[in-house]
Design a protein around this motif. Structure first.
Motif, short mmCIF file in Angstrom:
data_model
loop_
_atom_site.label_atom_id
_atom_site.label_comp_id
_atom_site.label_asym_id
_atom_site.label_seq_id
_atom_site.Cartn_x
_atom_site.Cartn_y
_atom_site.Cartn_z
N THR A 129 0.85 -1.19 0.00
CA THR A 129 0.00 0.00 0.00
C THR A 129 0.89 1.24 0.00
OG1 THR A 129 -0.19 0.00 2.40
CG2 THR A 129 -1.91 -1.13 1.20
N PHE A 130 0.44 2.24 -0.74
CA PHE A 130 1.13 3.53 -0.80
C PHE A 130 0.19 4.54 -0.16
CE2 PHE A 130 3.51 2.68 -5.13
CZ PHE A 130 4.23 1.65 -4.53
N LYS A 131 0.63 5.18 0.90
CA LYS A 131 -0.21 6.15 1.61
C LYS A 131 0.41 7.54 1.51
CE LYS A 131 -2.07 7.18 6.20
NZ LYS A 131 -1.84 6.94 7.64
N ASN A 132 -0.33 8.45 0.89
CA ASN A 132 0.18 9.81 0.78
C ASN A 132 0.08 10.49 2.15
OD1 ASN A 132 -0.88 12.93 0.15
ND2 ASN A 132 1.00 12.27 -0.86
N VAL A 133 1.19 11.01 2.66
CA VAL A 133 1.20 11.64 3.98
C VAL A 133 1.55 13.12 3.95
CG1 VAL A 133 1.57 9.50 5.26
CG2 VAL A 133 3.57 10.79 4.44
N ALA A 134 1.89 13.64 2.77
CA ALA A 134 2.08 15.09 2.58
C ALA A 134 1.88 15.38 1.11
CB ALA A 134 3.47 15.53 3.02
N ASN A 135 1.22 16.49 0.80
CA ASN A 135 0.97 16.82 -0.61
C ASN A 135 0.81 18.33 -0.79
OD1 ASN A 135 -1.90 17.59 -0.37
ND2 ASN A 135 -2.08 15.46 0.33
N PHE A 136 0.71 18.76 -2.02
CA PHE A 136 0.78 20.20 -2.33
C PHE A 136 -0.50 20.96 -2.01
CE2 PHE A 136 4.09 18.15 -4.86
CZ PHE A 136 5.19 18.82 -4.35
N LYS A 137 -1.56 20.23 -1.67
CA LYS A 137 -2.76 20.92 -1.18
C LYS A 137 -2.53 21.43 0.24
CE LYS A 137 -6.44 18.56 -3.67
NZ LYS A 137 -7.25 17.35 -3.59
N ASP A 138 -1.96 20.54 1.05
CA ASP A 138 -1.87 20.83 2.48
C ASP A 138 -0.46 21.22 2.93
OD1 ASP A 138 -4.57 20.02 2.71
OD2 ASP A 138 -3.91 17.92 2.75
N TYR A 181 5.72 16.71 -0.87
CA TYR A 181 4.93 15.50 -1.11
C TYR A 181 5.70 14.30 -0.54
CZ TYR A 181 2.07 12.27 -3.99
OH TYR A 181 1.21 11.30 -4.44
N GLU A 182 5.01 13.47 0.24
CA GLU A 182 5.68 12.30 0.83
C GLU A 182 4.74 11.10 0.89
OE1 GLU A 182 7.70 12.69 4.56
OE2 GLU A 182 8.68 14.56 3.96
N THR A 183 5.32 9.95 0.81
CA THR A 183 4.55 8.70 0.80
C THR A 183 5.10 7.73 1.84
OG1 THR A 183 4.24 8.99 -1.59
CG2 THR A 183 3.78 6.80 -0.69
N ASP A 184 4.19 7.07 2.53
CA ASP A 184 4.54 5.90 3.35
C ASP A 184 4.21 4.64 2.56
OD1 ASP A 184 5.20 7.54 5.47
OD2 ASP A 184 3.54 6.89 6.77
#
Lengths: 206, 206
Positions: free
Chosen positions: B26-35, B39-42
């Motif tokens: 599973t790839f979980k987005n934990v930071a992105n350009f909206k918030d 951008y970072e993924t777990d």
């Protein structure tokens, strides 16, 4: 030819960026010899954990990802420079005498390699140095910090390097490495479309 | 010198052993350009996902782990043998004419490399072949299946190889690889104390 391991060990208590609990890897046992005839583990980790390469998506919206990585670029001649005297950040002034050339993969050894845990005052690559390296047109830059920059609004170091498709290799361990020329191997995992990948990084040299 | 990528792509819909949902990454987005400004993924993945090396702990209680891996063994001359004619399992009889020598790292290309998804009838290394390879004293064995064996009670293929500390490299993609000699690079991540590690595996050759 010797092999030098320049990777951080990955484990649940490893140093992570800003020591955030949410960034610590977890190891979950999902099969073991009590209940099964074999043993298996699921690992959860932020892709920026330990020794890793960043891809442009990390800092650039819709930027290039692990899927765009050209594997041949991650086996490279590389030059290690000892900048252990730098206390705060590596600036352009620290680099101009180093005879860095177009196409070089440069690796900066700093006092960070002496740190055991996460040091919030880690030495980083300042914007002036990143712009200088981007102008020269290096192939890649490695550093012994979990981030190649800190405390710079807008992440100008990452962006100056990423604009020129310069590889960014973070989280190296270099205390045992001397200045000089090596062959670097730091192959990203074949992850689809991600912002970074953990790597096992090694240097081959004398 | 060409670089041949022999790794599986890692993504949430990739083929996994027995196609079990629980084994899909599973790839979980934990930071992105909206918030955020980055951008970072777990990533969560079973360490036996995709192209990976097994350590003895996978099949042997208190067996050796990723922490015991000798990194220099994962850069090796290797010989690829095309066994695409084998339909069920690779047996001792399939190997005796191949002039396999002590210290070889052998890689078996089979019809598995034609499979797109998980094939429950994948070609595997039968116990007789594993015992033969262990007797010779090879350094490692690679195969284009997610498991080096199936349907053998007690996992005798794994155990025969592990008893002799023979490296087991699974999940290779070899459709584009010809028989012959190469340099294999398949460095495990520096994971502490685990039963396997995903790797980016490549061959260097002509």
């Amino acid at each position: 030819m010797k092999i030098y391991d320049i990777s951080m060990e990955i484990h649940p208590d490893m140093p992570v960026y800003k020591d955030l609990e949410s960034k610590k890897p977890t190891f979950k046992n999902v099969a073991n010899f009590k209940d099964n005839s074999h043993y298996e583990t699921d690992v959860t980790m932020n892709v920026h954990s330990g020794t890793h390469v960043d891809f442009n998506l990390h800092m650039v919206e819709s930027g290039s990802t692990s899927s765009d990585a050209k594997i041949e670029q991650y086996i490279s001649e590389a030059r290690v420079f000892d900048l252990s005297y730098v206390l705060e950040s590596i600036t352009k002034e620290n680099l101009t005498n180093l005879a860095i050339r177009k196409g070089d993969f440069v690796i900066f050894k700093t006092r960070n390699s002496q740190d055991e845990g996460f040091n919030p005052n880690f030495v980083f690559v300042a914007e002036s140095a990143a712009k200088y390296l981007a102008e020269i047109g290096i192939k890649g830059v490695g550093i012994d910090a979990l981030g190649i920059e800190r405390s710079q609004a807008g992440h100008p170091t990452h962006k100056a390097l990423m604009e020129k498709q310069i590889i960014i290799l973070e989280g190296l361990r270099l205390a045992h490495i001397r200045s000089g020329s090596y062959t670097l191997i730091a192959l990203p995992l074949k992850l689809r479309g991600l912002d970074a990948s953990p790597v096992r990084a090694i240097l081959l040299g004398n």
